[in-house]
Design a protein around this motif. Structure first.
Motif, PDB file in Angstrom:
ATOM      1  N   LYS A  31      -2.294   1.509  -5.984  1.00  0.00           N
ATOM      2  CA  LYS A  31      -2.097   2.862  -5.468  1.00  0.00           C
ATOM      3  C   LYS A  31      -2.792   3.887  -6.352  1.00  0.00           C
ATOM      4  O   LYS A  31      -2.797   3.750  -7.578  1.00  0.00           O
ATOM      5  N   PRO A  32      -3.349   4.938  -5.740  1.00  0.00           N
ATOM      6  CA  PRO A  32      -3.992   5.993  -6.523  1.00  0.00           C
ATOM      7  C   PRO A  32      -2.977   6.770  -7.358  1.00  0.00           C
ATOM      8  O   PRO A  32      -1.834   6.951  -6.940  1.00  0.00           O
TER       9      PRO A  32
ATOM     10  N   GLU B 188     -10.935   5.062  -6.730  1.00  0.00           N
ATOM     11  CA  GLU B 188      -9.506   4.839  -6.494  1.00  0.00           C
ATOM     12  C   GLU B 188      -9.254   4.326  -5.081  1.00  0.00           C
ATOM     13  O   GLU B 188      -8.416   3.455  -4.868  1.00  0.00           O
TER      14      GLU B 188
ATOM     15  N   MET C 187       0.842  -1.188   0.000  1.00  0.00           N
ATOM     16  CA  MET C 187       0.000   0.000   0.000  1.00  0.00           C
ATOM     17  C   MET C 187       0.886   1.250   0.000  1.00  0.00           C
ATOM     18  O   MET C 187       2.055   1.172  -0.276  1.00  0.00           O
ATOM     19  N   GLU C 188       0.314   2.357   0.382  1.00  0.00           N
ATOM     20  CA  GLU C 188       1.066   3.602   0.417  1.00  0.00           C
ATOM     21  C   GLU C 188       1.813   3.727   1.733  1.00  0.00           C
ATOM     22  O   GLU C 188       1.533   3.047   2.691  1.00  0.00           O
TER      23      GLU C 188
ATOM     24  N   ARG D  28     -10.190   0.668  -4.919  1.00  0.00           N
ATOM     25  CA  ARG D  28      -9.182  -0.153  -5.604  1.00  0.00           C
ATOM     26  C   ARG D  28      -7.924  -0.303  -4.758  1.00  0.00           C
ATOM     27  O   ARG D  28      -7.312  -1.368  -4.727  1.00  0.00           O
ATOM     28  N   CYS D  29      -7.546   0.763  -4.053  1.00  0.00           N
ATOM     29  CA  CYS D  29      -6.362   0.715  -3.200  1.00  0.00           C
ATOM     30  C   CYS D  29      -6.591  -0.237  -2.033  1.00  0.00           C
ATOM     31  O   CYS D  29      -5.755  -1.088  -1.729  1.00  0.00           O
TER      32      CYS D  29
ATOM     33  N   GLY E 230      -5.017  -3.240  -3.663  1.00  0.00           N
ATOM     34  CA  GLY E 230      -3.634  -2.790  -3.473  1.00  0.00           C
ATOM     35  C   GLY E 230      -3.106  -1.915  -4.586  1.00  0.00           C
ATOM     36  O   GLY E 230      -1.896  -1.727  -4.712  1.00  0.00           O
TER      37      GLY E 230
END
Length: 125
Positions: free
Chosen positions: A73-74, A63, A1-2, A66-67, A71
């Motif tokens: 990322k935007p 978005e 992830m972020e 989906r993240c 997984g």
């Protein structure tokens, strides 16, 4: 992830009823969000949820989903690094030694650039 980082307060604590996170973007922006719960333990309404997505997370709901779910990322408009960028010293030599124009060098692959510089060193042209 972020890579969101939990933010600590001036005394080194991480907070009690609000947890704050920051995300440093490559374009210099810093996104900041706080995780909190409504006083009556219900969920947030659509208005506050839209505010969080738009103003704190800088994503559309699609978005975000989906993240979280996949997984992915935007896309926040960050530039992508080319898979094979030319080294700066190679570009310098091609422009300043060999005498090629910048647009010509910019259009070369790494293999083409190295071959052109080798030709210059071996043949002088």
């Amino acid at each position: 992830m972020e890579d969101w980082n939990r933010v600590r307060d001036a005394r080194g604590r991480t907070g009690t009823h609000h947890v704050t996170y920051e995300l440093h973007l490559k374009d210099g922006r810093i996104l900041r969000t706080r995780i909190s719960h409504p006083v009556d333990r219900t969920t947030h309404g659509p208005g506050i949820w839209s505010h969080i997505l738009r103003d704190q997370l800088d994503v559309a709901e699609v978005e975000f989903r989906r993240c979280v779910q996949d997984g992915i990322k935007p896309d926040r408009g960050e530039p992508e690094v080319p898979a094979e960028a030319l080294p700066a010293d190679l570009v310098y030599l091609l422009i300043n030694r060999v005498g090629l124009a910048e647009p010509v060098v910019a259009g070369m692959t790494k293999e083409e650039a190295v071959a052109r510089l080798n030709r210059y060193w071996t043949e002088g042209s």
